[in-house]
Design a protein around this motif. Structure first.
Motif, short mmCIF file in Angstrom:
data_model
loop_
_atom_site.label_atom_id
_atom_site.label_comp_id
_atom_site.label_asym_id
_atom_site.label_seq_id
_atom_site.Cartn_x
_atom_site.Cartn_y
_atom_site.Cartn_z
N THR A 226 0.83 -1.20 0.00
CA THR A 226 0.00 0.00 0.00
C THR A 226 0.87 1.25 0.00
OG1 THR A 226 -1.81 -1.13 1.14
CG2 THR A 226 -1.77 1.28 1.29
N ALA A 227 1.97 1.22 0.74
CA ALA A 227 2.90 2.35 0.76
C ALA A 227 3.49 2.59 -0.63
CB ALA A 227 4.01 2.09 1.77
N LEU A 228 3.86 1.54 -1.31
CA LEU A 228 4.40 1.67 -2.67
C LEU A 228 3.36 2.26 -3.61
CD1 LEU A 228 6.28 -1.75 -2.81
CD2 LEU A 228 7.38 0.50 -3.05
N ARG A 229 2.12 1.83 -3.47
CA ARG A 229 1.05 2.38 -4.31
C ARG A 229 0.83 3.86 -4.01
NH1 ARG A 229 -1.96 -1.34 -3.47
NH2 ARG A 229 -3.48 -0.63 -1.95
N SER A 230 0.88 4.22 -2.75
CA SER A 230 0.72 5.62 -2.36
C SER A 230 1.81 6.49 -2.97
CB SER A 230 0.73 5.73 -0.83
OG SER A 230 0.60 7.07 -0.42
N ALA A 231 3.05 6.02 -2.93
CA ALA A 231 4.16 6.78 -3.51
C ALA A 231 4.03 6.91 -5.01
CB ALA A 231 5.49 6.13 -3.14
N ALA A 232 3.59 5.82 -5.68
CA ALA A 232 3.45 5.85 -7.14
C ALA A 232 2.40 6.86 -7.57
CB ALA A 232 3.08 4.46 -7.65
N ILE A 233 1.30 6.93 -6.84
CA ILE A 233 0.26 7.91 -7.17
C ILE A 233 0.79 9.32 -6.99
CG2 ILE A 233 -1.98 8.83 -6.43
CD1 ILE A 233 -2.73 5.93 -5.67
N THR A 234 1.56 9.54 -5.93
CA THR A 234 2.06 10.88 -5.62
C THR A 234 3.03 11.40 -6.67
OG1 THR A 234 1.75 10.49 -3.26
CG2 THR A 234 3.25 12.26 -3.87
N VAL A 235 3.96 10.55 -7.12
CA VAL A 235 4.95 11.02 -8.09
C VAL A 235 4.34 11.22 -9.47
CG1 VAL A 235 6.86 9.92 -6.85
CG2 VAL A 235 5.77 8.71 -8.76
N SER A 236 3.15 10.69 -9.70
CA SER A 236 2.52 10.79 -11.02
C SER A 236 1.75 12.08 -11.21
CB SER A 236 1.58 9.60 -11.24
OG SER A 236 0.45 9.69 -10.40
N ARG A 237 1.71 12.95 -10.17
CA ARG A 237 0.99 14.21 -10.31
C ARG A 237 1.78 15.32 -9.64
NH1 ARG A 237 -4.25 11.88 -7.01
NH2 ARG A 237 -3.45 12.03 -4.88
N PRO A 238 1.58 16.57 -10.08
CA PRO A 238 2.42 17.66 -9.58
C PRO A 238 2.10 18.05 -8.15
CG PRO A 238 0.74 18.50 -11.07
CD PRO A 238 0.65 17.01 -11.13
N GLY A 239 3.13 18.55 -7.47
CA GLY A 239 2.96 19.01 -6.10
C GLY A 239 3.01 17.86 -5.11
N ALA A 240 3.19 18.21 -3.84
CA ALA A 240 3.16 17.20 -2.78
C ALA A 240 1.70 16.84 -2.53
CB ALA A 240 3.83 17.73 -1.52
N ASN A 241 1.17 15.97 -3.38
CA ASN A 241 -0.27 15.72 -3.43
C ASN A 241 -0.53 14.24 -3.22
OD1 ASN A 241 -2.99 15.96 -3.89
ND2 ASN A 241 -2.81 16.21 -6.10
N PRO A 242 -0.48 13.78 -1.98
CA PRO A 242 -0.63 12.34 -1.71
C PRO A 242 -2.06 11.87 -1.93
CG PRO A 242 -0.58 13.56 0.35
CD PRO A 242 -0.29 14.55 -0.74
N PRO A 243 -2.24 10.58 -2.10
CA PRO A 243 -3.58 10.05 -2.34
C PRO A 243 -4.43 10.04 -1.08
CG PRO A 243 -2.03 8.25 -2.17
CD PRO A 243 -1.22 9.52 -2.15
N ASN A 244 -5.75 10.06 -1.28
CA ASN A 244 -6.64 9.80 -0.17
C ASN A 244 -7.05 8.32 -0.19
OD1 ASN A 244 -8.69 9.50 -2.12
ND2 ASN A 244 -9.26 11.66 -1.96
#
Length: 250
Positions: A226-244
């Motif tokens: 789940t942590a890896l998935r969270s990081a992958a979502i974050t790097v795929s979009r601009p800004g420090a924008n983590p997933p919900n």
């Protein structure tokens, strides 16, 4: 946070996300800042303007407490943070991410000692390859994991960007691959990994298992995935924008 425009921006962002703030979160002379510059490859460099102290914090017994980075390095707040962690009951899961900022660190030896002092209080430690290389130059990842296991860390994760991560628990070492992602902006990737790890530890029940030293290897790997998935979502979009949660579970 200070009572200034930067502090108000953070407060509104947290409120919009449904996050409540403890009394004492306000009152700093000013809100600390980090100015990020983005390179052509999406990586970031930072300039910091930070003073750090920790006022007395009062709360009910927490399920999880997370700390790391400058909060555990800059005085006088670092020592007060360590004292606060030592007062927590055994039922609280403690997680730690050293997230080293060499420009603000003292000597390597002093920083390593402080990092290991905090690691000894935690059940989960997440460290990046960059952290490991700076703290333990020329040391093999397995040896670093063994050092943390000896300190009492039950789950040690070494992140390796696009190469996934190394996971150490129950005297076993394994590697989990990164989730595919088109990198747009790396800001917040490490924090998104950490928050995803904590979220899944709570959701899955691994947090409770870790506090009584009864964690299951397979369940810990689910937390890391789940942590890896969270990081992958974050790097795929601009800004420090983590997933919900909906992003992670969709």
């Amino acid at each position: 946070m200070g009572d200034d425009p930067h502090g108000e921006l953070i407060r509104r962002h947290l409120a919009d996300a449904g996050v409540s703030l403890q009394a004492g979160s306000w009152g700093a002379d000013r809100t600390a800042t980090a100015h990020a510059s983005i390179g052509a490859d999406g990586s970031a460099t930072y300039e910091f303007d930070i003073d750090w102290d920790l006022r007395e914090v009062h709360f009910d017994v927490p399920r999880v407490v997370h700390t790391g980075s400058l909060a555990t390095l800059l005085e006088p707040g670092a020592s007060r943070t360590e004292e606060a962690l030592r007062r927590l009951p055994a039922s609280t899961l403690i997680t730690f991410d050293p997230n080293i900022r060499p420009a603000l660190a003292t000597s390597r030896e002093a920083t390593r000692t402080r990092v290991e002092n905090f690691a000894a209080l935690a059940q989960i430690v997440k460290m990046s390859e960059e952290d490991a290389a700076w703290l333990y130059p020329d040391m093999e990842p397995r040896t670093i994991a063994e050092i943390h296991a000896a300190l009492g860390v039950q789950l040690f994760v070494l992140t390796r960007a696009e190469n996934g991560c190394m996971v150490a628990s129950h005297s076993a070492l394994r590697h989990l691959p990164a989730e595919p992602a088109t990198v747009v902006d790396t800001i917040g990737a490490g924090d998104a990994f950490m928050s995803g790890l904590i979220y899944e530890a709570i959701r899955s029940g691994a947090a409770r298992q870790l506090t009584v030293n009864e964690s299951e290897e397979g369940l810990l790997d689910v937390c890391v995935q789940t942590a890896l998935r969270s990081a992958a979502i974050t790097v795929s979009r601009p800004g420090a924008n983590p997933p919900n949660r909906h992003d992670l579970n969709g």
